[in-house]
Design a protein around this motif. Structure first.
Motif, PDB file in Angstrom:
ATOM      1  N   PRO A 350     -12.525  21.683   8.886  1.00 45.12           N
ATOM      2  CA  PRO A 350     -12.976  20.328   8.556  1.00 45.12           C
ATOM      3  C   PRO A 350     -14.423  20.064   8.955  1.00 45.12           C
ATOM      4  O   PRO A 350     -14.897  20.530  10.000  1.00 45.12           O
ATOM      5  N   ILE A 351     -15.106  19.291   8.122  1.00 49.97           N
ATOM      6  CA  ILE A 351     -16.440  18.795   8.472  1.00 49.97           C
ATOM      7  C   ILE A 351     -16.272  17.709   9.523  1.00 49.97           C
ATOM      8  O   ILE A 351     -15.450  16.809   9.380  1.00 49.97           O
ATOM      9  N   THR A 352     -17.037  17.788  10.606  1.00 51.37           N
ATOM     10  CA  THR A 352     -16.959  16.770  11.657  1.00 51.37           C
ATOM     11  C   THR A 352     -18.144  15.821  11.533  1.00 51.37           C
ATOM     12  O   THR A 352     -19.207  16.185  11.043  1.00 51.37           O
ATOM     13  N   GLY A 353     -17.959  14.605  12.011  1.00 54.26           N
ATOM     14  CA  GLY A 353     -19.045  13.638  11.916  1.00 54.26           C
ATOM     15  C   GLY A 353     -19.390  13.376  10.458  1.00 54.26           C
ATOM     16  O   GLY A 353     -18.534  13.294   9.586  1.00 54.26           O
ATOM     17  N   LYS A 354     -20.683  13.285  10.182  1.00 55.34           N
ATOM     18  CA  LYS A 354     -21.146  13.089   8.822  1.00 55.34           C
ATOM     19  C   LYS A 354     -22.325  14.019   8.578  1.00 55.34           C
ATOM     20  O   LYS A 354     -22.987  14.466   9.526  1.00 55.34           O
ATOM     21  N   PRO A 355     -22.616  14.360   7.327  1.00 52.25           N
ATOM     22  CA  PRO A 355     -23.806  15.143   7.049  1.00 52.25           C
ATOM     23  C   PRO A 355     -25.058  14.403   7.517  1.00 52.25           C
ATOM     24  O   PRO A 355     -25.106  13.166   7.512  1.00 52.25           O
ATOM     25  N   VAL A 356     -26.072  15.157   7.936  1.00 48.51           N
ATOM     26  CA  VAL A 356     -27.334  14.555   8.353  1.00 48.51           C
ATOM     27  C   VAL A 356     -28.469  15.221   7.594  1.00 48.51           C
ATOM     28  O   VAL A 356     -28.363  16.375   7.167  1.00 48.51           O
ATOM     29  N   VAL A 357     -29.562  14.499   7.421  1.00 43.09           N
ATOM     30  CA  VAL A 357     -30.732  14.994   6.707  1.00 43.09           C
ATOM     31  C   VAL A 357     -31.815  15.329   7.720  1.00 43.09           C
ATOM     32  O   VAL A 357     -32.199  14.484   8.538  1.00 43.09           O
ATOM     33  N   VAL A 358     -32.294  16.572   7.675  1.00 45.93           N
ATOM     34  CA  VAL A 358     -33.361  17.037   8.566  1.00 45.93           C
ATOM     35  C   VAL A 358     -34.482  17.575   7.689  1.00 45.93           C
ATOM     36  O   VAL A 358     -34.373  18.679   7.147  1.00 45.93           O
ATOM     37  N   GLY A 359     -35.541  16.802   7.518  1.00 42.82           N
ATOM     38  CA  GLY A 359     -36.589  17.204   6.595  1.00 42.82           C
ATOM     39  C   GLY A 359     -36.028  17.272   5.183  1.00 42.82           C
ATOM     40  O   GLY A 359     -35.430  16.311   4.686  1.00 42.82           O
ATOM     41  N   GLN A 360     -36.174  18.424   4.518  1.00 47.22           N
ATOM     42  CA  GLN A 360     -35.621  18.603   3.179  1.00 47.22           C
ATOM     43  C   GLN A 360     -34.192  19.118   3.208  1.00 47.22           C
ATOM     44  O   GLN A 360     -33.537  19.180   2.166  1.00 47.22           O
ATOM     45  N   ASN A 361     -33.703  19.482   4.369  1.00 46.67           N
ATOM     46  CA  ASN A 361     -32.383  20.099   4.477  1.00 46.67           C
ATOM     47  C   ASN A 361     -31.281  19.077   4.749  1.00 46.67           C
ATOM     48  O   ASN A 361     -31.506  18.050   5.405  1.00 46.67           O
ATOM     49  N   LEU A 362     -30.094  19.410   4.262  1.00 42.89           N
ATOM     50  CA  LEU A 362     -28.878  18.673   4.583  1.00 42.89           C
ATOM     51  C   LEU A 362     -28.060  19.560   5.514  1.00 42.89           C
ATOM     52  O   LEU A 362     -27.819  20.726   5.203  1.00 42.89           O
ATOM     53  N   VAL A 363     -27.610  19.016   6.654  1.00 40.36           N
ATOM     54  CA  VAL A 363     -26.929  19.823   7.666  1.00 40.36           C
ATOM     55  C   VAL A 363     -25.563  19.211   7.989  1.00 40.36           C
ATOM     56  O   VAL A 363     -25.436  17.993   8.138  1.00 40.36           O
ATOM     57  N   VAL A 364     -24.553  20.086   8.106  1.00 42.96           N
ATOM     58  CA  VAL A 364     -23.224  19.645   8.525  1.00 42.96           C
ATOM     59  C   VAL A 364     -22.715  20.558   9.634  1.00 42.96           C
ATOM     60  O   VAL A 364     -23.142  21.710   9.763  1.00 42.96           O
ATOM     61  N   VAL A 365     -21.796  20.011  10.443  1.00 45.19           N
ATOM     62  CA  VAL A 365     -21.144  20.765  11.508  1.00 45.19           C
ATOM     63  C   VAL A 365     -19.649  20.763  11.232  1.00 45.19           C
ATOM     64  O   VAL A 365     -19.083  19.731  10.852  1.00 45.19           O
ATOM     65  N   THR A 366     -18.989  21.910  11.435  1.00 48.64           N
ATOM     66  CA  THR A 366     -17.558  22.011  11.170  1.00 48.64           C
ATOM     67  C   THR A 366     -16.765  22.004  12.474  1.00 48.64           C
ATOM     68  O   THR A 366     -17.319  22.161  13.564  1.00 48.64           O
ATOM     69  N   ARG A 367     -15.455  21.841  12.347  1.00 49.05           N
ATOM     70  CA  ARG A 367     -14.575  21.772  13.510  1.00 49.05           C
ATOM     71  C   ARG A 367     -14.656  23.042  14.366  1.00 49.05           C
ATOM     72  O   ARG A 367     -14.547  22.986  15.596  1.00 49.05           O
ATOM     73  N   THR A 368     -14.841  24.199  13.730  1.00 47.97           N
ATOM     74  CA  THR A 368     -14.934  25.451  14.482  1.00 47.97           C
ATOM     75  C   THR A 368     -16.340  25.724  15.000  1.00 47.97           C
ATOM     76  O   THR A 368     -16.578  26.779  15.595  1.00 47.97           O
ATOM     77  N   GLY A 369     -17.261  24.780  14.788  1.00 49.99           N
ATOM     78  CA  GLY A 369     -18.596  24.909  15.356  1.00 49.99           C
ATOM     79  C   GLY A 369     -19.649  25.485  14.441  1.00 49.99           C
ATOM     80  O   GLY A 369     -20.788  25.695  14.862  1.00 49.99           O
ATOM     81  N   GLY A 370     -19.302  25.753  13.186  1.00 45.81           N
ATOM     82  CA  GLY A 370     -20.308  26.236  12.252  1.00 45.81           C
ATOM     83  C   GLY A 370     -21.318  25.155  11.913  1.00 45.81           C
ATOM     84  O   GLY A 370     -20.951  23.995  11.701  1.00 45.81           O
ATOM     85  N   ILE A 371     -22.588  25.518  11.903  1.00 46.83           N
ATOM     86  CA  ILE A 371     -23.655  24.601  11.506  1.00 46.83           C
ATOM     87  C   ILE A 371     -24.261  25.169  10.231  1.00 46.83           C
ATOM     88  O   ILE A 371     -24.752  26.306  10.209  1.00 46.83           O
ATOM     89  N   PHE A 372     -24.221  24.390   9.153  1.00 44.53           N
ATOM     90  CA  PHE A 372     -24.669  24.851   7.843  1.00 44.53           C
ATOM     91  C   PHE A 372     -25.759  23.940   7.307  1.00 44.53           C
ATOM     92  O   PHE A 372     -25.574  22.715   7.247  1.00 44.53           O
ATOM     93  N   ALA A 373     -26.883  24.537   6.934  1.00 46.05           N
ATOM     94  CA  ALA A 373     -27.991  23.781   6.345  1.00 46.05           C
ATOM     95  C   ALA A 373     -28.136  24.172   4.886  1.00 46.05           C
ATOM     96  O   ALA A 373     -28.118  25.376   4.540  1.00 46.05           O
ATOM     97  N   PHE A 374     -28.289  23.178   4.033  1.00 45.54           N
ATOM     98  CA  PHE A 374     -28.482  23.396   2.602  1.00 45.54           C
ATOM     99  C   PHE A 374     -29.787  22.742   2.164  1.00 45.54           C
ATOM    100  O   PHE A 374     -30.192  21.712   2.720  1.00 45.54           O
ATOM    101  N   ARG A 375     -30.418  23.356   1.165  1.00 38.39           N
ATOM    102  CA  ARG A 375     -31.658  22.794   0.613  1.00 38.39           C
ATOM    103  C   ARG A 375     -31.561  22.754  -0.902  1.00 38.39           C
ATOM    104  O   ARG A 375     -30.787  23.506  -1.509  1.00 38.39           O
ATOM    105  N   PRO A 376     -32.349  21.904  -1.557  1.00 37.89           N
ATOM    106  CA  PRO A 376     -32.318  21.864  -3.019  1.00 37.89           C
ATOM    107  C   PRO A 376     -32.855  23.162  -3.615  1.00 37.89           C
ATOM    108  O   PRO A 376     -33.760  23.774  -3.059  1.00 37.89           O
ATOM    109  N   GLU A 377     -32.284  23.565  -4.718  1.00 39.09           N
ATOM    110  CA  GLU A 377     -32.814  24.740  -5.424  1.00 39.09           C
ATOM    111  C   GLU A 377     -34.012  24.345  -6.279  1.00 39.09           C
ATOM    112  O   GLU A 377     -34.068  23.230  -6.788  1.00 39.09           O
TER     113      GLU A 377
END
Length: 377
Positions: A350-377
């Protein structure tokens, strides 16, 4: 104590007078979500970087400070991460599990442990600790050289940011139950806004004096659980107008200069809001996504294709409204009409909290501790 009948509610209750957990639990018969809707591909994203912080099972939220991301894990790890590269600026392992966080101002950060301590951190080192008289589920607010804390007994306490010395405490009595999730505590100009039950209060941050209170969520029901009402973390602000959610009761927009409620609409949700100059966005507890007109609160659109997927609070990113779900998916909706534009996966937890925007990136944290950053193509 009555067992909650809504299976998708992800919360429990705390008996604030005794600080003991109540027996509020959700039914195991969770409604089955519908098949995932097709996407129209109008948004294209790619993974920018990944990292890990460790298990997240308490109300911990990523926070953004000048292009850096502050995150924490329940076992006690705290990290400040460069939002562009995913590299650690610093990382610290505390000696006790963390209950709430992470608050910060870019230089000083604070979390709350399960032993009711506020821990202040600077440059990756603990600078002071302060023992609270009650549990807190809300990230500390670090602002103006001070650390503000909202505790489960509906007290707001101000601590000196350098020394941890208590400056003042302001408390409002209320119902004996509070949510075991993050409450509302935010700055607005020279004012501190706090959620006290179903009321939004404006406090003088220097003295704790109450400037105004306004009721935005009224109690209802026939027992303590059904009458529970609290303002939840996550507001939509435009200028001096803030839009807030009262747990399972309503969404309201308030003029924060005077404390006047501009409009209130019934809403059965438990996650925070986001919005822009035209609309306010929220998620119902059955994962129905709603949009209201910011002026007047009239319904703008409804998206029901993601129901029962355990959606997070929404975040606006470019043209999209982004929500995480219990399966580790990120859903990108059109902010104009709610159509599903894109969907990407993380690690399946599960995604925990809410997605956050850091500069151009969108970042989410998961229940198992994964941190994933996405950027526009």
């Amino acid at each position: 104590m009555t067992v909650l009948s809504r299976a998708w509610m992800r919360w429990t209750c705390l008996a604030a007078l005794s600080l003991a957990l109540g027996a509020c639990s959700s039914s195991p018969d969770k409604p089955k979500p519908a098949a995932l809707p097709s996407v129209n591909g109008q948004v294209a994203v790619q993974k920018a970087w990944t990292a890990n912080i460790g298990q997240v099972s308490t109300p911990l939220f990523a926070s953004v400070h000048a292009g850096r991301l502050a995150v924490a894990s329940t076992p006690g790890q705290v990290a400040l991460i460069d939002g562009a590269t995913g590299q650690d600026v610093w990382r610290l392992q505390l000696d006790t599990p963390i209950q709430a966080g992470v608050g910060g101002d870019g230089q000083r950060f604070a979390v709350i442990t399960r032993t009711n301590e506020v821990v202040a951190i600077e440059a990756g080192q603990v600078i002071w600790r302060y023992r609270l008289p009650a549990m807190s589920y809300t990230a500390p607010l670090v602002a103006g050289g001070r650390v503000f804390v909202l505790t489960a007994d509906r007290s707001v306490t101000a601590l000196d940011g350098t020394t941890g010395q208590k400056l003042w405490t302001q408390q409002r009595s209320g119902d004996p139950l509070v949510l075991q999730q993050a409450g509302l505590l935010i700055p607005l100009g020279d004012t501190l806004l706090a959620g006290w039950g179903g009321r939004l209060a404006s406090l003088n941050p220097n003295t704790g004096q109450v400037r105004w209170e306004t009721l935005v969520g009224a109690s209802r029901g026939t027992n303590e659980v059904e009458r529970l009402v609290d303002l939840v973390s996550g507001v939509s602000r435009q200028g001096n107008v803030v839009c807030v959610r009262a747990f399972q009761a309503s969404v309201s927009c308030v003029d924060a200069t005077r404390g006047n409620a501009l409009w209130t609409r019934p809403a059965q949700g438990h996650e925070g809001l986001d919005g822009d100059e035209a609309m306010v966005f929220g998620v119902e507890s059955d994962s129905k996504v709603l949009a209201w007109q910011r002026q007047g609160g009239q319904p703008a659109w409804t998206q029901e294709a993601l129901r029962f997927r355990g959606l997070s609070a929404p975040t606006l990113w470019a043209r999209a409204l982004v929500l995480g779900d219990d399966g580790g998916l990120l859903h990108f909706l059109s902010r104009q009409d709610g159509q599903v534009m894109q969907r990407v996966s993380t690690d399946g937890s599960p995604i925990t909290g809410k997605p956050v925007v850091v500069g151009q990136n969108l970042v989410v944290v998961t229940r198992t501790g994964g941190i994933f950053a996405f950027r526009p193509e």
